[in-house]
Motif scaffolding. Structure first.
Motif, mmCIF file in Angstrom:
data_model
loop_
_atom_site.group_PDB
_atom_site.id
_atom_site.type_symbol
_atom_site.label_atom_id
_atom_site.label_comp_id
_atom_site.label_asym_id
_atom_site.label_seq_id
_atom_site.Cartn_x
_atom_site.Cartn_y
_atom_site.Cartn_z
ATOM 1 N N ASP A 187 0.816 -1.211 0.000
ATOM 2 C CA ASP A 187 0.000 0.000 0.000
ATOM 3 C C ASP A 187 0.854 1.267 0.000
ATOM 4 N N ASN A 276 1.392 9.942 17.293
ATOM 5 C CA ASN A 276 1.926 9.006 16.312
ATOM 6 C C ASN A 276 2.699 7.870 16.967
ATOM 7 N N SER A 319 1.075 1.272 7.688
ATOM 8 C CA SER A 319 -0.388 1.341 7.649
ATOM 9 C C SER A 319 -0.943 2.252 8.736
ATOM 10 N N ALA A 320 -0.237 2.309 9.887
ATOM 11 C CA ALA A 320 -0.708 3.153 10.988
ATOM 12 C C ALA A 320 -0.462 4.637 10.744
ATOM 13 N N ILE A 322 0.667 6.225 7.419
ATOM 14 C CA ILE A 322 0.439 6.784 6.079
ATOM 15 C C ILE A 322 -1.016 6.628 5.723
ATOM 16 N N ARG A 323 -1.687 7.744 5.661
ATOM 17 C CA ARG A 323 -3.136 7.718 5.429
ATOM 18 C C ARG A 323 -3.480 8.388 4.117
#
Length: 323
Positions: A187, A276, A319-320, A322-323
């Motif tokens: 992703d 974060n 994944s936590a 990068i949105r």
């Protein structure tokens, strides 16, 4: 216009990939531009040469290793010159010393100290594609030296600056610079523009796409770097003064043969932050990855996990964040 194009070892691994790289050079020439291309050794040639040396000496001198390792890049430029000639394009291959790349005397990790571009400019003025062996130069005592890991990137940046090139493109095996290694994190997203500062920090923390010394040199010289793959339609990324993303630019990993732990590091203006840090630690814990230490500094956050968990931890942290 003058273009400097650099091709990494993976982009030259075999006859077909060399021909693909040659077509890219030819496209630039046929668009009316001059080209100076910097080439790495093909594929795993450098590793193979090191392995060969080990059969002959348990502790070879660094000078002789540089003499040996430099042959990898020299083979690349000679073979590319032959390939371009078959396509009807005049080309000349040059070693580092023939191209005027002068270094200090630190064998195996030399620094470029001077550049004399007279030969390169003369060949360009004669309408030739100039193919320069990356990763190498010549010491004040006229010994061949090599520039260490990522040295061909450094060669390309230095030459682009010395020649006042209109564009520098580094061709690698991925389509630009991503928020993480796309081979590990499916992703991961491509960054169209990334700042020198962010790229330098990512490289120092383990990102493999560019070597930190080449990024620092590009920043000091004001040379933007376009990073692309050799595939048709590659969009690539540009490393320049200002990037498009500021919060969390990317997540990378760094391992060491001397430690059982790996560092998973996120880079961006939003780091370090309590929010974060909690997001990363929570993601890793829920994914069954133990966190052994946490460290933060200016614009980065690192968590330390077992080397065996590094890839999984990278995916979870990416994944936590990068949105």
């Amino acid at each position: 216009m003058l273009f400097v194009e650099k091709f990494g070892g993976s982009s030259l691994a075999g006859v077909e990939r060399v021909r693909c790289a040659a077509r890219l050079i030819a496209d630039t020439v046929r668009a009316g531009h001059s080209v100076a291309a910097v080439l790495s050794a093909q594929g795993k040639t450098t590793d193979a040469l090191l392995s060969t040396a080990a059969h002959y000496s348990r502790s070879p001198s660094k000078r002789e290793l540089d003499m040996l390792l430099a042959t990898g890049e020299q083979a690349s430029v000679a073979l590319m010159a032959m390939t371009l000639a078959e396509m009807g394009l005049p080309a000349v291959s040059l070693t580092g010393w023939q191209a005027g790349v002068g270094t200090d005397e630190t064998y195996g990790d030399a620094h470029i100290r001077r550049l004399s571009m007279e030969r390169v400019r003369r060949e360009l003025d004669e309408g030739k594609v100039v193919l320069i062996a990356g990763f190498q130069g010549v010491s004040p005592g006229n010994d061949i030296t090599t520039l260490g890991r990522g040295g061909s990137d450094t060669s390309a940046v230095a030459l682009a600056a010395a020649l006042s090139a209109d564009e520098l493109t580094i061709y690698t095996d991925v389509d630009g610079i991503f928020s993480s290694d796309p081979r590990i994190c499916p992703d991961a997203v491509r960054r169209e523009r990334i700042s020198y500062d962010d790229m330098l920090l990512l490289a120092q923390k383990g990102a493999q796409v560019l070597h930190d010394r080449s990024v620092a040199l590009a920043q000091a010289s004001g040379v933007p770097i376009t990073v692309k793959s050799c595939e048709t339609g590659s969009r690539g990324s540009i490393v320049c003064e200002r990037g498009d993303v500021s919060q969390v630019v990317g997540v990378t990993q760094k391992t060491s043969d001397t430690s059982q732990l790996a560092a998973i590091t996120a880079v961006g203006d939003a780091l370090p932050s309590v929010e974060n840090e909690r997001a990363v630690v929570s993601a890793l814990e829920h994914g069954g990855v133990n966190v052994y230490a946490i460290a933060g500094g200016e614009r980065f956050l690192s968590v330390y996990v077992l080397r065996a968990d590094a890839d999984r931890a990278l995916r979870l942290a990416h994944s936590a964040l990068i949105r």
